[in-house]
Design a protein around this motif. Structure first.
Motif, PDB file in Angstrom:
ATOM      1  N   ARG A  47      31.456  30.224  41.016  1.00 49.86           N
ATOM      2  CA  ARG A  47      31.575  30.996  41.393  1.00 49.86           C
ATOM      3  C   ARG A  47      32.181  32.510  41.538  1.00 49.86           C
ATOM      4  N   ALA A  48      32.172  32.512  39.420  1.00 46.08           N
ATOM      5  CA  ALA A  48      32.169  33.621  39.246  1.00 46.08           C
ATOM      6  C   ALA A  48      30.665  33.797  39.536  1.00 46.08           C
ATOM      7  N   GLU A  49      30.069  33.057  39.025  1.00 42.92           N
ATOM      8  CA  GLU A  49      28.660  33.838  38.924  1.00 42.92           C
ATOM      9  C   GLU A  49      28.429  34.502  40.644  1.00 42.92           C
ATOM     10  N   GLU A  50      28.657  34.188  40.965  1.00 40.21           N
ATOM     11  CA  GLU A  50      28.256  34.612  42.553  1.00 40.21           C
ATOM     12  C   GLU A  50      28.741  36.229  43.022  1.00 40.21           C
ATOM     13  N   GLN A  51      29.876  35.599  42.072  1.00 32.69           N
ATOM     14  CA  GLN A  51      30.607  37.496  42.042  1.00 32.69           C
ATOM     15  C   GLN A  51      29.318  38.400  41.630  1.00 32.69           C
ATOM     16  N   ALA A  52      28.848  37.532  40.633  1.00 32.21           N
ATOM     17  CA  ALA A  52      29.217  38.258  39.085  1.00 32.21           C
ATOM     18  C   ALA A  52      27.233  39.139  39.992  1.00 32.21           C
ATOM     19  N   ILE A  53      26.828  38.479  40.083  1.00 28.60           N
ATOM     20  CA  ILE A  53      25.681  38.712  41.185  1.00 28.60           C
ATOM     21  C   ILE A  53      25.756  39.798  42.746  1.00 28.60           C
ATOM     22  N   ARG A  54      26.835  39.983  43.076  1.00 28.21           N
ATOM     23  CA  ARG A  54      26.950  40.061  43.985  1.00 28.21           C
ATOM     24  C   ARG A  54      27.288  41.873  43.680  1.00 28.21           C
ATOM     25  N   ARG A  55      28.232  41.887  41.735  1.00 26.56           N
ATOM     26  CA  ARG A  55      28.110  43.275  41.209  1.00 26.56           C
ATOM     27  C   ARG A  55      26.698  43.564  40.551  1.00 26.56           C
ATOM     28  N   GLY A  56      24.884  43.025  40.344  1.00 26.75           N
ATOM     29  CA  GLY A  56      24.266  43.093  40.124  1.00 26.75           C
ATOM     30  C   GLY A  56      24.071  42.431  38.910  1.00 26.75           C
ATOM     31  N   PHE A  57      24.626  41.777  38.089  1.00 22.80           N
ATOM     32  CA  PHE A  57      24.483  41.618  37.007  1.00 22.80           C
ATOM     33  C   PHE A  57      24.541  39.850  36.805  1.00 22.80           C
ATOM     34  N   LYS A  58      23.115  39.615  35.930  1.00 22.22           N
ATOM     35  CA  LYS A  58      23.207  37.824  36.123  1.00 22.22           C
ATOM     36  C   LYS A  58      24.387  37.408  34.731  1.00 22.22           C
ATOM     37  N   THR A  59      24.885  37.353  34.446  1.00 19.30           N
ATOM     38  CA  THR A  59      25.753  36.986  33.425  1.00 19.30           C
ATOM     39  C   THR A  59      27.349  36.977  33.721  1.00 19.30           C
ATOM     40  N   VAL A  60      28.183  35.956  33.499  1.00 19.97           N
ATOM     41  CA  VAL A  60      29.652  35.660  34.498  1.00 19.97           C
ATOM     42  C   VAL A  60      30.179  36.632  32.934  1.00 19.97           C
ATOM     43  N   THR A  61      31.158  37.665  33.267  1.00 20.27           N
ATOM     44  CA  THR A  61      31.431  37.897  32.002  1.00 20.27           C
ATOM     45  C   THR A  61      33.329  37.725  32.954  1.00 20.27           C
ATOM     46  N   PRO A  62      34.353  37.593  31.988  1.00 18.95           N
ATOM     47  CA  PRO A  62      35.818  37.821  32.421  1.00 18.95           C
ATOM     48  C   PRO A  62      36.370  38.577  33.781  1.00 18.95           C
ATOM     49  N   ARG A  63      35.889  40.040  33.454  1.00 17.92           N
ATOM     50  CA  ARG A  63      36.253  40.328  35.137  1.00 17.92           C
ATOM     51  C   ARG A  63      35.971  39.415  36.201  1.00 17.92           C
ATOM     52  N   ASP A  64      34.782  38.942  36.443  1.00 15.20           N
ATOM     53  CA  ASP A  64      33.805  37.994  37.609  1.00 15.20           C
ATOM     54  C   ASP A  64      35.134  36.871  37.527  1.00 15.20           C
ATOM     55  N   ILE A  65      35.816  36.184  36.705  1.00 10.13           N
ATOM     56  CA  ILE A  65      36.925  35.446  36.578  1.00 10.13           C
ATOM     57  C   ILE A  65      37.927  35.989  37.122  1.00 10.13           C
ATOM     58  N   ILE A  66      38.106  36.530  37.053  1.00  8.91           N
ATOM     59  CA  ILE A  66      39.358  37.970  37.279  1.00  8.91           C
ATOM     60  C   ILE A  66      39.661  37.369  38.187  1.00  8.91           C
ATOM     61  N   PHE A  67      38.320  37.794  39.251  1.00  6.66           N
ATOM     62  CA  PHE A  67      38.801  39.017  40.571  1.00  6.66           C
ATOM     63  C   PHE A  67      38.872  37.297  41.135  1.00  6.66           C
ATOM     64  N   LEU A  68      38.157  36.014  40.893  1.00  8.68           N
ATOM     65  CA  LEU A  68      38.641  35.345  41.127  1.00  8.68           C
ATOM     66  C   LEU A  68      40.085  34.539  41.818  1.00  8.68           C
ATOM     67  N   MET A  69      41.366  35.306  40.447  1.00 13.12           N
ATOM     68  CA  MET A  69      42.655  35.323  40.583  1.00 13.12           C
ATOM     69  C   MET A  69      43.191  36.137  40.750  1.00 13.12           C
ATOM     70  N   ARG A  70      42.427  37.071  41.405  1.00 16.02           N
ATOM     71  CA  ARG A  70      43.373  38.281  41.548  1.00 16.02           C
ATOM     72  C   ARG A  70      44.134  37.811  43.186  1.00 16.02           C
ATOM     73  N   ASN A  71      44.410  36.819  43.901  1.00 13.59           N
ATOM     74  CA  ASN A  71      45.291  36.396  44.803  1.00 13.59           C
ATOM     75  C   ASN A  71      46.494  35.353  44.401  1.00 13.59           C
ATOM     76  N   ASN A  72      46.955  35.314  42.831  1.00 14.63           N
ATOM     77  CA  ASN A  72      47.765  34.432  42.099  1.00 14.63           C
ATOM     78  C   ASN A  72      48.313  35.351  40.880  1.00 14.63           C
ATOM     79  N   PRO A  73      48.800  35.759  41.022  1.00 16.45           N
ATOM     80  CA  PRO A  73      49.771  37.266  40.288  1.00 16.45           C
ATOM     81  C   PRO A  73      51.139  36.062  38.674  1.00 16.45           C
TER      82      PRO A  73
END
Length: 317
Positions: A47-73
């Motif tokens: 799922r994080a890879e999908e987010q990274a691809i949307r941002r135009g990157f080929k490597t998963v970064t912390p930003r992509d995983i943190i985005f998946l957690m955005r609805n769980n403070p």
């Protein structure tokens, strides 16, 4: 069973004990937990890879995983706390190492190295806060980081650990402390070993085109640390859920109706004390997941199934 599977089976048993299971968790239960954790970590990575691809990157970064957690403070605050402590420990270790190398009379140079280390620490934490700021459109998350609110799950785990530690002798407490520090990635278990273990959980069956179904995405080193943390968080959640199932059994009669999983105290404390000394079973793990993923139970019951299909749902996010 391969060497990699054997190593993490032992580590998972330690994690289960550190999260609330008995001192000797069942190997059969650890195998079930390992399988679930593998699939959960892989789903997070994909799922994080999908987010990274949307941002135009080929490597998963912390930003992509943190985005998946955005609805769980609450989970984001726990992650932030973990990463902050990790940064402080890393900086302390590096500063301690530099102090050893300093000559006895070079006090000024020592002060300069400390200043540089402190500046780097602030820069890394500032970068982490920037990631939270990008996903926090309301500003509530950043405010909660400055003034943390009550986290009922974390509080429940700390109360459980305190209760367990009070009944242990010195040797048992030492083992329990070591179990609480167990992790998928540490000084003995490398990131490469963790990724190798995750690869074992990938379905290698052939697709319609005759190619492997999926592969492990490219993940940056900081993102692997977060993924390993979420893998341990999944172990903790499975133990939480299994103990809720056991807790619920204290207040129901055999063959009676199943109730949703909640954090209420058991009705019979004596029975609960006896059950806490028994190892968590594979059946309790499976029943906990059945209730977690059941569409019958709602958020008011303590657990909720919502969002993506069951096969893709992320427990730790």
């Amino acid at each position: 069973m391969s060497e990699t599977e054997q190593i993490y089976l032992h580590e998972i048993q330690l994690m289960m004990h550190g999260c609330g299971d008995c001192a000797k968790p069942l190997q059969s239960t650890a195998k079930v937990v390992a399988s679930i954790v593998q699939q959960q970590a892989l789903n997070i990575a994909w799922r994080a890879e999908e987010q990274a691809i949307r941002r135009g990157f080929k490597t998963v970064t912390p930003r992509d995983i943190i985005f998946l957690m955005r609805n769980n403070p609450d989970k984001l605050r726990r992650l932030y706390s973990y990463l902050s402590v990790k940064e402080m420990r890393t900086n302390f270790t590096s500063l301690a190492g530099s102090d050893v190398m300093e000559a006895a009379g070079e006090e000024m140079e020592g002060d300069v190295s400390n200043f540089k280390g402190e500046s780097a620490k602030k820069s890394r934490l500032a970068s982490l806060r920037d990631m939270f700021t990008e996903i926090d459109t309301s500003g509530e998350l950043i405010d909660s980081l400055n003034s943390p609110s009550l986290d009922p799950i974390r509080q429940k785990r700390e109360q459980r650990a305190d209760s367990m530690s009070q009944s242990l002798d010195p040797a048992g407490y030492f083992e329990f402390s070591n179990a609480r520090r167990a992790a998928f990635v540490n000084s003995k278990l490398t990131q490469h070993r963790f990724l190798e273990w995750l690869t074992l959980g990938i379905d290698t069956s052939q697709g319609l085109a005759g190619e492997p179904h999926v592969t492990l995405p490219r993940i940056s080193s900081p993102a692997i640390d977060i993924l390993a943390y979420l893998a341990k968080e999944t172990v903790a959640m499975l133990v939480d859920f299994a103990l809720m199932v056991r807790q619920d059994s204290c207040g129901t009669f055999p063959g009676g109706p199943l109730r949703p999983l909640t954090l209420r105290p058991p009705s019979n404390s004596n029975t609960a004390n006896v059950l806490e000394k028994l190892p968590i079973t594979p059946a309790e793990i499976r029943e906990a997941l059945r209730r977690y993923w059941s569409p019958v139970f709602t958020q008011s019951a303590g657990l909720v199934r919502a969002g993506p299909p069951l096969s893709n749902q992320l427990m730790a996010c």
